[in-house]
Every structure is written in structure tokens, then in C-alpha cells.
Design a protein around this motif. Structure first.
Motif, PDB file in Angstrom:
ATOM      1  N   THR A  47       0.209  -1.179  -0.189  1.00 11.75           N
ATOM      2  CA  THR A  47      -0.528   0.294  -0.260  1.00 11.75           C
ATOM      3  C   THR A  47       1.092   1.333   0.020  1.00 11.75           C
ATOM      4  O   THR A  47       2.357   0.927   0.437  1.00 11.75           O
ATOM      5  N   ALA A  48       0.702   2.431  -0.892  1.00 10.84           N
ATOM      6  CA  ALA A  48       0.598   4.083  -0.518  1.00 10.84           C
ATOM      7  C   ALA A  48       1.419   4.078   0.612  1.00 10.84           C
ATOM      8  O   ALA A  48       0.146   4.007   1.889  1.00 10.84           O
ATOM      9  N   ALA A  49       2.120   4.544   0.986  1.00  9.52           N
ATOM     10  CA  ALA A  49       2.659   5.089   2.146  1.00  9.52           C
ATOM     11  C   ALA A  49       2.012   6.995   2.278  1.00  9.52           C
ATOM     12  O   ALA A  49       2.268   7.498   1.304  1.00  9.52           O
ATOM     13  N   LEU A  50       0.850   7.208   3.134  1.00 14.52           N
ATOM     14  CA  LEU A  50       0.015   8.840   2.790  1.00 14.52           C
ATOM     15  C   LEU A  50       1.299  10.124   3.419  1.00 14.52           C
ATOM     16  O   LEU A  50       1.829   9.407   5.082  1.00 14.52           O
ATOM     17  N   GLY A  51       1.483  11.365   3.752  1.00 17.93           N
ATOM     18  CA  GLY A  51       2.108  11.902   4.205  1.00 17.93           C
ATOM     19  C   GLY A  51       1.561  13.454   3.712  1.00 17.93           C
ATOM     20  O   GLY A  51       0.737  14.165   2.410  1.00 17.93           O
ATOM     21  N   THR A  52       2.508  14.780   4.230  1.00 18.60           N
ATOM     22  CA  THR A  52       2.673  15.992   4.002  1.00 18.60           C
ATOM     23  C   THR A  52       3.313  16.159   3.287  1.00 18.60           C
ATOM     24  O   THR A  52       4.924  15.364   3.684  1.00 18.60           O
ATOM     25  N   PRO A  53       3.355  17.233   2.034  1.00 19.38           N
ATOM     26  CA  PRO A  53       5.155  17.456   1.531  1.00 19.38           C
ATOM     27  C   PRO A  53       5.932  18.542   2.914  1.00 19.38           C
ATOM     28  O   PRO A  53       7.282  18.064   1.946  1.00 19.38           O
ATOM     29  N   GLY A  54       5.912  18.863   3.205  1.00 22.49           N
ATOM     30  CA  GLY A  54       6.955  19.428   4.318  1.00 22.49           C
ATOM     31  C   GLY A  54       7.247  20.138   3.453  1.00 22.49           C
ATOM     32  O   GLY A  54       6.821  21.217   2.792  1.00 22.49           O
ATOM     33  N   PRO A  55       9.177  20.006   4.069  1.00 23.68           N
ATOM     34  CA  PRO A  55      10.045  21.782   3.523  1.00 23.68           C
ATOM     35  C   PRO A  55      10.144  20.485   1.984  1.00 23.68           C
ATOM     36  O   PRO A  55      11.336  21.791   1.421  1.00 23.68           O
ATOM     37  N   ALA A  56      10.050  19.575   1.545  1.00 30.36           N
ATOM     38  CA  ALA A  56      10.150  19.376   0.126  1.00 30.36           C
ATOM     39  C   ALA A  56       9.953  20.472  -1.301  1.00 30.36           C
ATOM     40  O   ALA A  56       8.751  20.941  -1.266  1.00 30.36           O
ATOM     41  N   ARG A  57      10.788  20.691  -1.978  1.00 31.98           N
ATOM     42  CA  ARG A  57      10.968  21.531  -3.479  1.00 31.98           C
ATOM     43  C   ARG A  57      10.707  21.041  -4.576  1.00 31.98           C
ATOM     44  O   ARG A  57      10.849  21.256  -5.310  1.00 31.98           O
ATOM     45  N   THR A  58      10.944  19.352  -4.338  1.00 31.53           N
ATOM     46  CA  THR A  58      10.794  18.915  -5.286  1.00 31.53           C
ATOM     47  C   THR A  58      10.020  17.244  -4.988  1.00 31.53           C
ATOM     48  O   THR A  58       9.545  16.928  -3.751  1.00 31.53           O
TER      49      THR A  58
ATOM     50  N   CYS B 158      -2.020  16.125 -16.883  1.00 32.42           N
ATOM     51  CA  CYS B 158      -2.630  16.619 -18.137  1.00 32.42           C
ATOM     52  C   CYS B 158      -3.987  15.959 -17.730  1.00 32.42           C
ATOM     53  O   CYS B 158      -4.258  15.210 -17.199  1.00 32.42           O
ATOM     54  N   GLN B 159      -4.486  15.582 -18.903  1.00 31.69           N
ATOM     55  CA  GLN B 159      -5.488  14.690 -18.995  1.00 31.69           C
ATOM     56  C   GLN B 159      -5.470  13.061 -19.018  1.00 31.69           C
ATOM     57  O   GLN B 159      -4.774  12.782 -19.094  1.00 31.69           O
ATOM     58  N   PHE B 160      -6.461  12.834 -17.562  1.00 34.48           N
ATOM     59  CA  PHE B 160      -6.591  11.346 -17.324  1.00 34.48           C
ATOM     60  C   PHE B 160      -5.665  11.478 -16.188  1.00 34.48           C
ATOM     61  O   PHE B 160      -5.406   9.799 -16.498  1.00 34.48           O
ATOM     62  N   ASP B 161      -4.402  11.776 -15.632  1.00 35.91           N
ATOM     63  CA  ASP B 161      -4.134  11.731 -14.699  1.00 35.91           C
ATOM     64  C   ASP B 161      -4.785  11.808 -13.419  1.00 35.91           C
ATOM     65  O   ASP B 161      -4.208  11.814 -12.494  1.00 35.91           O
ATOM     66  N   SER B 162      -6.104  12.707 -13.384  1.00 36.35           N
ATOM     67  CA  SER B 162      -6.557  13.360 -12.439  1.00 36.35           C
ATOM     68  C   SER B 162      -6.449  12.198 -10.994  1.00 36.35           C
ATOM     69  O   SER B 162      -6.673  10.570 -11.751  1.00 36.35           O
ATOM     70  N   GLY B 163      -6.271  12.364  -9.913  1.00 30.44           N
ATOM     71  CA  GLY B 163      -6.477  11.390  -8.649  1.00 30.44           C
ATOM     72  C   GLY B 163      -5.149  10.361  -8.943  1.00 30.44           C
ATOM     73  O   GLY B 163      -5.211   9.497  -8.086  1.00 30.44           O
ATOM     74  N   GLY B 164      -4.168  10.515  -9.461  1.00 33.83           N
ATOM     75  CA  GLY B 164      -3.364   9.835  -9.003  1.00 33.83           C
ATOM     76  C   GLY B 164      -1.588  10.999  -8.543  1.00 33.83           C
ATOM     77  O   GLY B 164      -2.784  11.876  -7.813  1.00 33.83           O
ATOM     78  N   PRO B 165      -1.157  10.006  -8.046  1.00 37.42           N
ATOM     79  CA  PRO B 165       0.086  10.482  -6.742  1.00 37.42           C
ATOM     80  C   PRO B 165       0.930  11.684  -7.171  1.00 37.42           C
ATOM     81  O   PRO B 165       1.576  12.640  -8.292  1.00 37.42           O
ATOM     82  N   LEU B 166       1.198  12.536  -5.961  1.00 40.56           N
ATOM     83  CA  LEU B 166       1.783  13.367  -6.064  1.00 40.56           C
ATOM     84  C   LEU B 166       2.850  12.255  -5.131  1.00 40.56           C
ATOM     85  O   LEU B 166       2.417  12.829  -3.762  1.00 40.56           O
ATOM     86  N   ILE B 167       4.231  12.438  -4.871  1.00 40.46           N
ATOM     87  CA  ILE B 167       5.065  11.665  -4.967  1.00 40.46           C
ATOM     88  C   ILE B 167       6.334  13.205  -3.854  1.00 40.46           C
ATOM     89  O   ILE B 167       6.499  13.653  -4.853  1.00 40.46           O
ATOM     90  N   ALA B 168       6.521  12.833  -2.606  1.00 41.96           N
ATOM     91  CA  ALA B 168       7.291  12.891  -2.488  1.00 41.96           C
ATOM     92  C   ALA B 168       7.820  12.787  -1.054  1.00 41.96           C
ATOM     93  O   ALA B 168       7.186  12.333  -0.517  1.00 41.96           O
ATOM     94  N   ARG B 169       9.068  12.944  -1.049  1.00 37.29           N
ATOM     95  CA  ARG B 169       9.734  12.558   0.235  1.00 37.29           C
ATOM     96  C   ARG B 169       9.364  10.971   0.663  1.00 37.29           C
ATOM     97  O   ARG B 169       8.993   9.830   1.800  1.00 37.29           O
ATOM     98  N   GLY B 170       9.093   9.834  -0.772  1.00 36.12           N
ATOM     99  CA  GLY B 170       8.843   8.448  -0.157  1.00 36.12           C
ATOM    100  C   GLY B 170       6.823   8.079  -0.227  1.00 36.12           C
ATOM    101  O   GLY B 170       7.217   7.417  -0.394  1.00 36.12           O
ATOM    102  N   ARG B 171       6.930   9.468   0.056  1.00 33.51           N
ATOM    103  CA  ARG B 171       5.008   9.901   0.199  1.00 33.51           C
ATOM    104  C   ARG B 171       3.820  10.044  -0.875  1.00 33.51           C
ATOM    105  O   ARG B 171       4.069  11.184  -1.340  1.00 33.51           O
ATOM    106  N   VAL B 172       3.021   9.666  -0.858  1.00 29.78           N
ATOM    107  CA  VAL B 172       1.748  10.660  -1.502  1.00 29.78           C
ATOM    108  C   VAL B 172       1.413  11.367  -0.715  1.00 29.78           C
ATOM    109  O   VAL B 172       1.094  11.613   0.115  1.00 29.78           O
ATOM    110  N   VAL B 173       1.584  12.866  -1.036  1.00 27.77           N
ATOM    111  CA  VAL B 173       1.290  13.901  -0.508  1.00 27.77           C
ATOM    112  C   VAL B 173       0.104  14.194  -1.227  1.00 27.77           C
ATOM    113  O   VAL B 173      -0.687  15.038  -0.584  1.00 27.77           O
TER     114      VAL B 173
END
Length: 251
Positions: A144-155, A211-226
Motif C-alpha cells: 500500500t502507499a504511504a501517505l504524508g504531507t509535502p513538508g519542506p520538500a521542493r520537488t 494533464c488529461q486522464f491523470d486525475s486522482g494520480g499521485p504527487l509523491i514527495a519524501r517517499g510518500r503520496v502527498v
């Protein structure tokens, strides 16, 4: 994430199939980056429906497996299916949507964030608290995916099967791209009051965007979906980063 025809196409196809009165459904893929493997993202789901026959595997959104039988996705992807969840599927382990690998599981229920609502920015539908949980018909044996917040991540990283540009109608290959996290101010400049930092994350640039058809997909930072791909003005347009649903409060 753009006012291109696939958004209205999704509404038209689902409307004909379900015979329900529908509203516009934004369906946001990865611009920039390179082909990726689902082995890197074993929790990544291609959310779709057999009735959406214009896309291989019926895919129109992404999602993240957060429990063996729960997939987190964008609310705007699945609001039309609340009364007919059995028309939804989640496919795991399929690098190319035209293939037959991986596993596809039916959905038995849809839970939308109780505070989900829609406003608009230009021609774009803006989703607030744009989160939903799909309960699968059976558990899957995947990490399963680990969830989190972006915190100080810049990429961070974005991944999806969607368009590689506003005019790319045919990509079906999973792609991933490294995207900047420019901070709230960048989206506040672009979108004004339509961007709410309490439930949204700002990410992307003209070189790397969803872009199109990516909705719901992940933004990942610091090893977690944020965050999850939610909305934006076009794909990779200068001055208009992508907007992602923040995961601070799940449905």
C-alpha cells in the motif's frame, strides 16, 4: 486539468452509458519525464470503467491503494458512479493500458469527501476537498502507499497514464516526471482565491505537469503520496502550476 475535448468526451460517453444527467467531469497525464514501471509503484491504480470504451482498459483516472481493499482517488473522477459503483474498476500492475498484465478488481462502493464541492476558474472545474475512497470487491495482495504531507520538500514525482501534452490523444504508457513544488504563492498568483492552501498543494511547471486522464494520480514527495492530481489551467502552461488535493483529511 485542461478544457480539451477529452473532458467533455468523458461526460458524453458516461452520460450515454449511464443515461444519467451529468455535469462536466475534469479528467486530468504526465507531461515531461519518461516511461515508468508499475513495479516502482505497486500501489498505483488505473481507475476506469468498461463503459468508457474510448480508452484502453477503460482508464480515465489514477488512484493509490491505501489498504488492501481501499483505493484513494479524486472525488471528481467518481461522483457519477456513487449509485453504480459496480461499473468502476481498479487495475494494478499494467505499464501499458493496451496490455493484459496485472490485475483488475471491481469496485463495490464509493465514498466522497463530505466537504467536496466545485467552483470554477475560467473554463476549469475546481474541486475542493477533491478526495474519494473506493472500496474494492476483494482485497489485493500489494504494497500500500504511504501517505504524508509535502513538508519542506521542493520537488516531487508525478505518475500517470494520461496525455504527454495538451494535443497528445494517444498515450497509454505509464510515465513519471520530477516536478517542482514551488509553494503556495505560485498557485495563489496563478489562480487567486480559487487556490485554497488548506486543502490543495501546488506542484509542477511548464516542463513537468499532469494533464488529461491523470486525475486522482499521485504527487509523491519524501517517499510518500502527498497529494492527488485535481485540477489546473491547461497542461504545462507557463505560470499555471498543477493543483493537487491535499491529504490532511481523508473521506
Amino acid at each position: 486539468m485542461t478544457s480539451l475535448s477529452p473532458r467533455s468526451l468523458l461526460t458524453a460517453v458516461l452520460g450515454a452509458a449511464l443515461a444519467l444527467p451529468l455535469t462536466a467531469v475534469p479528467a486530468s497525464a504526465v507531461l515531461g519525464g519518461a516511461p515508468a514501471s508499475t513495479a516502482t509503484y505497486p500501489w498505483l491504480a488505473a481507475v476506469g470503467s468498461p463503459v468508457f470504451f474510448v480508452r484502453p482498459s477503460g482508464q480515465f483516472c489514477g488512484g493509490a491503494l491505501i489498504e488492501p481493499d481501499r483505493v484513494l482517488t479524486a472525488a471528481h473522477c467518481v461522483t457519477l458512479f456513487r449509485s453504480v459503483p459496480g461499473l468502476l474498476t481498479a487495475t494494478f500492475g499494467r505499464d501499458d493500458l493496451t496490455g493484459t498484465g496485472g490485475e483488475t478488481v471491481a469496485v463495490k462502493s464509493v465514498r466522497i469527501h463530505p466537504e467536496y464541492r466545485e467552483t470554477s476558474f475560467k473554463d476549469e472545474t475546481v474541486g475542493h476537498h477533491d478526495l474519494a475512497v473506493l472500496t474494492l470487491a476483494r482485497p489485493v495482495n500489494r504494497r500500500t502507499a504511504a501517505l504524508g504531507t509535502p513538508g519542506p520538500a521542493r520537488t516531487g514525482w508525478i505518475a500517470g497514464w494520461g496525455f504527454t501534452s495538451e494535443n497528445d490523444l494517444f498515450n497509454t504508457r505509464l510515465r513519471a516526471a520530477r516536478a517542482p513544488l514551488p509553494g503556495n504563492a505560485a498557485c495563489e498568483r496563478a489562480y487567486g482565491d480559487s487556490f485554497d492552501p488548506s486543502d490543495m498543494v501546488c506542484a509542477g511547471s511548464a516542463a513537468a505537469d499532469s494533464c488529461q486522464f491523470d486525475s486522482g494520480g499521485p504527487l509523491i514527495a519524501r517517499g510518500r503520496v502527498v497529494g492527488l492530481v485535481s485540477w489546473g489551467y491547461g497542461c504545462g502552461r507557463p505560470g499555471y502550476p498543477g493543483v493537487y488535493a491535499r491529504l490532511d483529511s481523508l473521506p
